[in-house]
Scaffold this active site. Structure first.
Site, PDB file in Angstrom:
ATOM      1  N   GLY A  23       0.899  -1.279  -0.038  1.00  0.00           N
ATOM      2  CA  GLY A  23      -0.075  -0.135   0.134  1.00  0.00           C
ATOM      3  C   GLY A  23       0.792   1.231  -0.135  1.00  0.00           C
ATOM      4  O   GLY A  23       2.058   1.044  -0.486  1.00  0.00           O
ATOM      5  N   SER A  24       0.420   2.432   0.687  1.00  0.00           N
ATOM      6  CA  SER A  24       1.034   3.675   0.463  1.00  0.00           C
ATOM      7  C   SER A  24       2.234   3.803   1.353  1.00  0.00           C
ATOM      8  O   SER A  24       3.044   4.808   1.175  1.00  0.00           O
ATOM      9  CB  SER A  24      -0.049   4.654   1.082  1.00  0.00           C
ATOM     10  OG  SER A  24      -0.951   4.883   0.049  1.00  0.00           O
ATOM     11  N   THR A  25       2.674   2.557   2.139  1.00  0.00           N
ATOM     12  CA  THR A  25       3.948   2.741   2.849  1.00  0.00           C
ATOM     13  C   THR A  25       5.077   2.716   1.456  1.00  0.00           C
ATOM     14  O   THR A  25       6.279   3.281   1.819  1.00  0.00           O
ATOM     15  CB  THR A  25       4.363   1.434   3.720  1.00  0.00           C
ATOM     16  OG1 THR A  25       4.099   0.228   3.067  1.00  0.00           O
ATOM     17  CG2 THR A  25       3.239   1.698   4.630  1.00  0.00           C
TER      18      THR A  25
END
Length: 473
Positions: A215-217
């Site tokens: 995801g956005s990590t």
């Protein structure tokens, strides 16, 4: 008669050659392969080792502060292994059941020879053990894990599926590693089949063997690639409409929120998908892939216990590049790997090699016979790039529009990045990676909650509690 003498000489040299070959063969295995063959943990049917193990009181496993986590006791002349904090440590310590032909896992497997007292023992040490001890005693293994922190992480994850990894970015010491749901290794004897075939996969160490879309990590990686290969992109602005269309495919921001005109900092704080998709397209597949590889996201992490290889797919289409830029698509990583990504940012661009063993102590003399020393694993980014990303991660937690506000700690500057990773098997996975104090990082935490929803609401508070507890000590 001359022929007879000649034949006798030939037989003499043939048998001599065979004799010396046999001596050389046995000497080689006695000197070079003895320990490997005797203590092989991969063969659960090694009868010689099973018989030896019955004669040896297996050494203890302790946390970094000397708290016993696993030990062996004799009950009616039979050795029994006790796990004093069972489920919380099950995936790190593992179990030792070779004498039941069920093998070893975790630390029990990785440091099997040490726990059996078969490493670093010169003849005098062995003699001293035999004289001073009633029976052969294995050595004690001290871990880098902090029991109090491990227990807290396990408590935070109870009732959830997922994992927590906490480590020291300066040394690579793993401070906590939790995987849930878990099992009690003390009950393996009576519940072996049930535990091994559990539909919840309770024996799977999700921290090192669970594969998830980041995801956005992953936007940390995309940012690192931009700052390294095309630093001019840091000055770009973008008009976020709540979605972006790539080759006819529409990719939405979370909740379809239109952020409007935003710069790099605002896009990172808000975790704007549209901005980072465009950033990835501007970067190109080669640059993004090169940076992901530099962070080790194309391979497994070297660790004493079993890990799996991260999966980074070829970015052959623009849509694949777009999805990967925001941590979606076919890419899969472990929670340990994402902890290491954050650790590189925290440690001026240097990723230290993670490890679980602090030192091994001779059970009789108390002398340290093995000790881990910090070593560099990777160096994916420069100190300058790491500093810029660190400032962005501080903003993601402390800015009024930051997605990681739930990780804030009074009096401590926390740097972090949230992730809400969509997956085809239900609700999104909730992610958070971060470290503190940002000025002089002492701890990095990676949290994933399977199907947990928003990372900022679910994973960030777990990381906050773990960071706060560790720093308060």
């Amino acid at each position: 008669m001359p022929n007879l003498k000649h034949n006798i000489k030939i037989l003499f040299w043939v048998f001599s050659a065979l004799f010396f070959s046999l001596i050389a063969y046995l000497t080689y295995f006695q000197i070079y392969e003895r320990d490997k063959l005797i203590t092989s943990s991969y063969s659960i049917y090694n009868k010689r080792l099973i018989e030896e193990e019955k004669k040896i009181l297996r050494g203890s496993i302790l946390d970094r502060n000397g708290i016993v986590l696993a030990k062996s006791v004799e009950v009616d002349g039979v050795q029994k292994r006790e796990y004093l904090d069972g489920p919380a440590f099950a995936h790190v310590i593992g179990y030792s059941r070779r004498i039941y032909q069920q093998g070893n896992t975790g630390i029990e497997k990785a440091y099997d020879r040490e726990l059996l007292g078969m490493v670093g023992n010169d003849p005098m040490t062995i003699l001293r053990k035999l004289i001073l001890a009633r029976k052969k005693v294995g050595d004690n293994v001290y871990l880098t894990i902090d029991k109090a922190l491990q227990d807290l992480a396990y408590k935070e994850m109870e009732g959830k599926k997922g994992a927590v990894v906490a480590l020291n970015p300066k040394t690579g010491e793993i401070l906590a590693m939790v995987s849930t749901p878990s099992y009690d290794p003390n009950t393996l004897g009576e519940n072996w089949e049930e535990i091994m075939t559990s539909s919840e996969h309770v024996v799977l160490n999700r921290a090192t063997q669970g594969l998830y879309p980041p995801g956005s990590t992953f936007k940390i990686i995309t940012t690192a690639a931009a700052l390294t290969y095309k630093p001019e992109l840091y000055d770009k602005t973008f008009n976020c409409k709540g979605y972006i269309i790539v080759d006819g495919d529409r990719i939405n921001d979370f909740g379809g929120i239109a952020h409007g005109i935003e710069d790099f900092k605002q896009a990172f704080y808000r975790s704007c998908n549209s901005f980072f998709i465009q950033l990835g397209l501007d970067l190109g597949s080669e640059n993004l892939q090169t940076m992901a590889y530099a962070f080790g996201l194309n391979k497994g992490v070297p660790l004493e216990i079993d890990t799996v290889k991260n999966q980074f797919p070829p970015l052959e289409k623009r849509t694949s590049l777009a999805e990967t830029s925001i941590g979606q698509g076919e890419m899969l990583v472990t929670p340990l790997s994402m902890a290491l990504v954050a650790s590189a940012v925290a440690n001026d661009g240097v990723m230290m090699k993670p490890h679980l063993m602090k030192y091994v102590v001779d059970s009789i003399s108390g002398a340290v016979i093995e000790k881990s020393t910090p070593s560099q694993y990777l160096n994916p980014i420069s100190k300058k790039v790491a500093y810029t990303i660190k400032q962005l991660m501080i903003g993601a937690v402390n800015d009024k529009e930051g997605t990681g506000k739930a990780a804030q700690i009074s009096g401590v500057t926390v740097a972090g990045k949230t992730g809400t990773a969509e997956n085809p098997h239900g609700a999104p996975h909730a992610w958070f990676v971060g470290f503190a104090p940002a000025e002089n990082p002492q701890i990095v935490v990676s949290v994933i909650v399977e199907n947990g929803g928003q990372g900022g609401k679910v994973a960030a508070p777990i990381a906050r509690d773990i960071i706060r507890a560790y720093l308060s000590k």
